[in-house]
Design an enzyme around this catalytic site. Structure first.
Site, PDB file in Angstrom:
ATOM      1  N   HIS A 141      33.547  39.876  28.057  1.00 22.93           N
ATOM      2  CA  HIS A 141      33.142  39.760  29.456  1.00 22.93           C
ATOM      3  C   HIS A 141      33.093  38.287  29.871  1.00 22.93           C
ATOM      4  O   HIS A 141      33.614  37.909  30.930  1.00 22.93           O
ATOM      5  CB  HIS A 141      31.769  40.430  29.621  1.00 22.93           C
ATOM      6  CG  HIS A 141      31.128  40.247  30.955  1.00 22.93           C
ATOM      7  ND1 HIS A 141      31.165  41.205  31.936  1.00 22.93           N
ATOM      8  CD2 HIS A 141      30.432  39.209  31.476  1.00 22.93           C
ATOM      9  CE1 HIS A 141      30.513  40.767  32.998  1.00 22.93           C
ATOM     10  NE2 HIS A 141      30.050  39.555  32.744  1.00 22.93           N
ATOM     11  N   GLU A 142      32.524  37.458  29.017  1.00 21.70           N
ATOM     12  CA  GLU A 142      32.402  36.031  29.348  1.00 21.70           C
ATOM     13  C   GLU A 142      33.769  35.347  29.344  1.00 21.70           C
ATOM     14  O   GLU A 142      34.060  34.520  30.199  1.00 21.70           O
ATOM     15  CB  GLU A 142      31.459  35.329  28.364  1.00 21.70           C
ATOM     16  CG  GLU A 142      30.032  35.862  28.354  1.00 21.70           C
ATOM     17  CD  GLU A 142      29.409  35.897  29.739  1.00 21.70           C
ATOM     18  OE1 GLU A 142      29.790  35.081  30.585  1.00 21.70           O
ATOM     19  OE2 GLU A 142      28.545  36.763  29.976  1.00 21.70           O
ATOM     20  N   HIS A 145      35.451  35.942  32.493  1.00 28.33           N
ATOM     21  CA  HIS A 145      34.986  35.049  33.556  1.00 28.33           C
ATOM     22  C   HIS A 145      35.773  33.736  33.513  1.00 28.33           C
ATOM     23  O   HIS A 145      36.120  33.183  34.541  1.00 28.33           O
ATOM     24  CB  HIS A 145      33.499  34.730  33.383  1.00 28.33           C
ATOM     25  CG  HIS A 145      32.580  35.746  33.996  1.00 28.33           C
ATOM     26  ND1 HIS A 145      32.819  36.317  35.220  1.00 28.33           N
ATOM     27  CD2 HIS A 145      31.423  36.284  33.566  1.00 28.33           C
ATOM     28  CE1 HIS A 145      31.835  37.153  35.518  1.00 28.33           C
ATOM     29  NE2 HIS A 145      30.981  37.166  34.511  1.00 28.33           N
ATOM     30  N   GLU A 221      31.425  40.426  38.561  1.00 31.68           N
ATOM     31  CA  GLU A 221      30.904  41.102  37.373  1.00 31.68           C
ATOM     32  C   GLU A 221      31.741  42.333  37.040  1.00 31.68           C
ATOM     33  O   GLU A 221      32.108  42.570  35.898  1.00 31.68           O
ATOM     34  CB  GLU A 221      29.442  41.506  37.578  1.00 31.68           C
ATOM     35  CG  GLU A 221      28.476  40.336  37.649  1.00 31.68           C
ATOM     36  CD  GLU A 221      28.571  39.416  36.454  1.00 31.68           C
ATOM     37  OE1 GLU A 221      28.630  39.904  35.318  1.00 31.68           O
ATOM     38  OE2 GLU A 221      28.609  38.190  36.667  1.00 31.68           O
TER      39      GLU A 221
END
Lengths: 294, 182
Positions: A141-142, A145, A221
């Site tokens: 997930h990071e 980003h 997100e």
């Protein structure tokens, strides 16, 4: 999964354009309502530009200092470092720096101006409480980003919000402490209405700016969840991690309001008034549901 | 006069399109070779780690020496060769490593060895990096191949001799196996 990323990207671009237009209108209105001369505007603009450049270029180190993060070392955090490196390879981006944040809450964030100067930070709690697949999901997930340039957009958004707050603050102050004198020459009532509208605008602008920023953050997100799942090809890992985060009740000591939008889940657990408009993150249930459906 | 203008504009647009399409193909093809070198780096890393592992394990393992010779053999096949040969050798190494770590389960002293623990972490880290690098490689190949086959980029690809690339093949379920913790 691919189409979801596409939709999210379009929405974010749209939001960002709205944001820019908003700033433009704001500045235009300030000028229209309050100023005959331009000296003050120029001074304010110069200060704002310097301020935003500083916060843009040192934003990352400020965040690191605020969260007391320290760099991960190969001996203690071999798995974390390997996972970050592996997922960076999968995403086709340079390897970000890896940091560990003290504290037992499960959380993580990414920051930086571009994939070349990026970092990923994970809390000790996440390292301890998540299993490998779950940690992999969180890191993916990071990394997403970073790959999607969310880190730059969020940094920019923070800076833009900062400018708006800064400018409206100065304007309001200069009003309260005698700024009205310059309007003496103008004629009565019409002028008063303008001033009232102006003050209301000045008060509302920062709030609206924050709301737009949060809205961008929420969209990001979902996108990061989707592309993270694309990296690991295992949406369940992140979904399980989010479930654990949901049931985990440790309160955060390290996050403050100003950094909350950076994290994988909202560091503040308590329910708040106006949860949706001012939340930096979508509801966890909603994200879990979307991941499970992939 | 009008007609010439129009013709020139259309010609300009076509040329612009060709340039853009050609460049996007170049970008995608470069990404593939970059992705391949990522795989190669990780294969090399694992290749370098294996002798250390063998040295460490040798002292402990008494009866199952064959797993070690298997690994040595698989490793020696990696050195050079085409992509498909490398893919095959790499899969063999993965299998051999898995059986070594399975055997190690029977030797508590080995499992407690600091050096072994570190090597195991490093190797499984490298293993998943290989998997990720392969995934990125195959993703890159896929977007390149789609572009080469799709109309109208297909015309430009044909004209400048862009050929479809091969995928880095592996057994269907290998990715799943790698996820299993040793």
């Amino acid at each position: 999964m691919y189409s979801q990323i596409g939709i999210n990207k379009r929405n974010t671009i749209l939001l960002f354009i709205i944001f820019l237009i908003f700033i433009g209108i704001f500045i235009f209105l300030i000028n229209l309502f309050f100023f005959q001369g331009h000296t003050f505007v120029i001074i304010a603009a110069v200060i704002a530009v310097i301020f935003s450049l500083i916060s843009y270029y040192s934003g990352t180190s400020i965040v690191l200092a605020m969260t007391k993060a320290r760099e991960a070392n190969k001996k203690e955090h071999a798995y974390l470092i390997n996972t970050v490196e592996g997922l960076a390879i999968a995403a086709g981006i340079p390897k970000p720096k890896v940091y560990v944040i003290p504290g037992m809450q499960i959380n993580a964030f990414a920051s930086g101006r571009s994939p070349k100067s990026s970092l990923v930070a994970v809390t000790e709690g996440a390292l301890e409480k998540l299993n490998r697949q779950e940690l992999e999901g969180v890191v993916s997930h990071e990394i997403s980003h970073v790959k999607n340039y969310d880190i730059r957009i969020m940094l920019l958004a923070s800076v833009l919000v900062g400018i708006i707050i800064f400018v409206s603050e100065i304007m309001l102050r200069s009003f309260l402490f005698g700024g009205l004198r310059s309007n003496d020459s103008r004629s009565g009532r019409m002028n008063l209405i303008f001033i009232v509208i102006g003050i209301v605008l000045l008060i509302l602008a920062p709030i609206m700016a924050q709301m737009i920023k949060f809205s961008i953050s929420r969209k990001r997100e979902y996108l990061a969840d989707a592309s993270g799942a694309l990296l690991t090809r295992y949406p369940k890992g992140l979904a399980d991690a989010l479930r654990k985060i949901k049931s985990d009740t440790t309160e955060s000591k390290i996050a403050s309001r100003s950094t909350s939008h950076l994290f994988i889940s909202n560091p503040f657990k308590k329910k708040q008034w106006l949860v949706n408009l001012f939340n930096t993150h979508p509801m966890l249930e909603d994200r879990i549901q979307k991941l499970d459906a992939m | 006069m009008d007609l010439i203008y129009w013709a020139l504009i259309i010609l300009g647009v076509i040329i612009l399109y060709i340039i853009l399409a050609y460049n996007s193909l170049i970008v995608l093809r470069t990404r593939i070779s970059n992705a391949w070198s990522q795989i190669d780096v990780q294969l090399k890393r694992r290749y370098d780690l294996i002798p250390n592992l063998i040295k460490t394990v040798q002292g402990y393992v008494k009866h199952e020496k064959t797993v070690l010779t298997e690994l040595t053999k698989a490793r020696s096949q990696l050195i050079s060769g085409s992509m498909q040969q490398k893919a095959k050798a790499s899969n063999q190494i993965t299998e051999a490593l898995k059986s070594i770590f399975a055997v190690a389960e029977n030797y508590p002293n080995l499992k407690a060895n600091e050096n072994f623990k570190m090597l195991q972490e490093e190797l499984s880290g490298t293993e998943s990096k290989i998997a990720y690098a392969r995934q990125f490689y195959n993703d890159s190949v896929m977007s390149f191949n789609i572009k080469v086959q799709k109309f109208p980029t297909k015309i430009i690809a044909n004209a400048f001799d862009f050929k479809q690339k091969e995928f880095f093949k592996t057994e269907e379920d290998e990715k799943k196996n790698i996820k299993v913790e040793f």
